[in-house]
Design an enzyme around this catalytic site. Structure first.
Site, PDB file in Angstrom:
ATOM      1  N   ASP A   1       1.164  -1.284   0.119  1.00  0.00           N
ATOM      2  CA  ASP A   1       0.177  -0.844   0.602  1.00  0.00           C
ATOM      3  C   ASP A   1       1.280   1.436   0.073  1.00  0.00           C
ATOM      4  OD1 ASP A   1      -2.062  -1.708   0.083  1.00  0.00           O
ATOM      5  OD2 ASP A   1      -2.637  -1.235   2.148  1.00  0.00           O
TER       6      ASP A   1
ATOM      7  N   HIS B   1       4.382  -7.595   0.305  1.00  0.00           N
ATOM      8  CA  HIS B   1       3.788  -8.568  -0.393  1.00  0.00           C
ATOM      9  C   HIS B   1       4.860  -9.133  -1.677  1.00  0.00           C
ATOM     10  CE1 HIS B   1       0.440  -9.233   2.816  1.00  0.00           C
ATOM     11  NE2 HIS B   1       1.168  -7.786   2.830  1.00  0.00           N
TER      12      HIS B   1
ATOM     13  N   SER C   1       8.509   4.191   4.513  1.00  0.00           N
ATOM     14  CA  SER C   1       9.826   3.894   3.177  1.00  0.00           C
ATOM     15  C   SER C   1       9.349   4.153   2.061  1.00  0.00           C
ATOM     16  CB  SER C   1      10.510   3.136   3.364  1.00  0.00           C
ATOM     17  OG  SER C   1      11.745   2.776   3.794  1.00  0.00           O
TER      18      SER C   1
END
Length: 264
Positions: free
Chosen positions: A86, A142, A226
Site C-alpha cells: 500500500d 508482499h 519508507s
C-alpha cells in the site's frame, strides 16, 4: 541559503541520535495513548485492521499491523505483476541502456543501488516503479509475482528521509540508504524488490517462510514508512494504462503485464 538549511535539516533527520529517539518513542507503552488520535488524523481504515485499535500496545505495533483476511483482492493472471505494498506511486518507467537515470528530484544509479555492475547490467532496458509508504500506510510487503526467491542481500548504512525533501537534499537516498534487496525469478525473467530504509531506523524484516511464493504472499515488513522499488528485467513488460504518478495504490492491484514469455 534556503537550500543549505533544508539540506542541514535532512541530514539531522538522518542522524542516529534523532532516529533512536523516534524508535524509543514509538515503541514505548505510553505511545499507545496517542494511537486513537493518530488513527483519526491519518484516516486509517479501522475495519481493515486485524485487531481492534485498543489492542495495539504501541505505535510501532500499529505501524506493523496485519490486515484482516480478505481485505485485499489479489490479481493473479499468469503474466501480471502486482503492487507489493500500500502506498503512493512516486514514479515509473523504462530503464534505458544507462545504469543512471533521473527520478523526481534525485538520481538512481543501478550499480550503486544493487551493489555490482553485473546486477545493474541485468536491469538495463527493463522497467522500474517506485512506491512511497508514509507513516499511515500498511507497512507489510508482499510478493509482486508468482516465483522463487533467488537471493537476498543488504547494502548501505546511513539512511536519509525518502520524502520530497529527502530526495531533493539527501545524498541519493534511493541508491545509498540502507536497503534490503530480494531478487525473484518467474517464467518472465527476474524482478528485484528493493526495500529502502529511512531515518536510520533501518528496520526491515523478512518474514517469508519459504522461497517459493504466490502472488501476494507476505515477504517482509517495515517498522516505519519508507520506499519500495521494483526493478523488472524483462523489456517486454508494459505498465497498466491506469497507473498515474502521485496516486495511491494498494497491494494486490495489477500494475502491468508481460507481453509474451521473456525466455526464462
Amino acid at each position: 541559503m534556503l537550500k543549505r538549511i533544508f539540506k542541514l535539516f535532512v541530514e539531522l533527520s538522518g542522524n542516529k541520535f534523532f532516529s533512536a529517539i523516534l524508535v524509543k518513542t514509538t515503541t514505548s507503552k505510553w505511545s499507545k495513548y496517542i494511537i486513537p488520535l493518530f488513527v483519526k488524523v491519518y484516516k486509517i481504515d479501522k475495519d481493515e485492521m486485524e485487531l481492534h485499535v485498543s489492542d495495539y500496545e504501541s505505535l510501532h505495533l500499529l505501524f506493523t499491523r496485519k490486515l484482516k483476511s480478505g481485505s485485499r483482492q489479489i490479481a493473479s493472471e499468469s503474466n501480471c505483476l502486482i503492487s507489493p505494498v500500500d502506498g503512493m506511486i512516486r514514479d515509473f518507467g523504462r530503464i534505458n541502456d544507462s545504469s543512471r537515470f533521473p527520478v523526481k528530484n534525485t538520481e538512481i544509479d543501478l550499480r550503486e543501488m544493487l551493489g555490482s555492475d553485473e546486477k545493474a547490467q541485468k536491469y538495463k532496458n527493463g522497467h522500474y516503479i517506485i512506491f512511497y509508504l508514509s507513516p499511515q500506510n500498511y507497512h507489510r510487503i508482499h510478493s509482486p509475482i508468482k516465483g522463487n526467491i533467488l537471493s537476498s542481500w543488504i547494502l548501505g548504512g546511513v539512511s536519509y528521509p525518502v520524502n520530497d525533501w529527502g530526495l531533493k537534499y539527501g545524498k541519493r537516498p534511493l541508491s545509498t540508504n540502507f536497503r534490503l534487496i530480494t531478487e525473484m525469478e518467474s517464467n518472465y525473467q527476474d524482478v528485484a524488490i528493493v526495500k529502502v530504509g529511512a531515518l536510520n531506523v533501518n528496520s526491515i524484516h523478512l518474514t517469508n517462510e519459504t522461497n517459493t511464493l504466490q502472488y501476494g504472499d507476505e515477504l517482509a515488513y517495515f517498522s516505519f514508512g519508507s520506499t519500495v522499488i521494483l526493478l523488472i528485467e524483462n523489456e517486454n513488460f508494459s505498465f497498466s494504462s491506469h497507473l498515474k504518478e502521485e496516486t495511491a495504490i494498494k497491494y494486490g492491484e495489477q500494475i502491468g503485464g508481460y507481453l509474451h514469455d521473456g525466455g526464462a
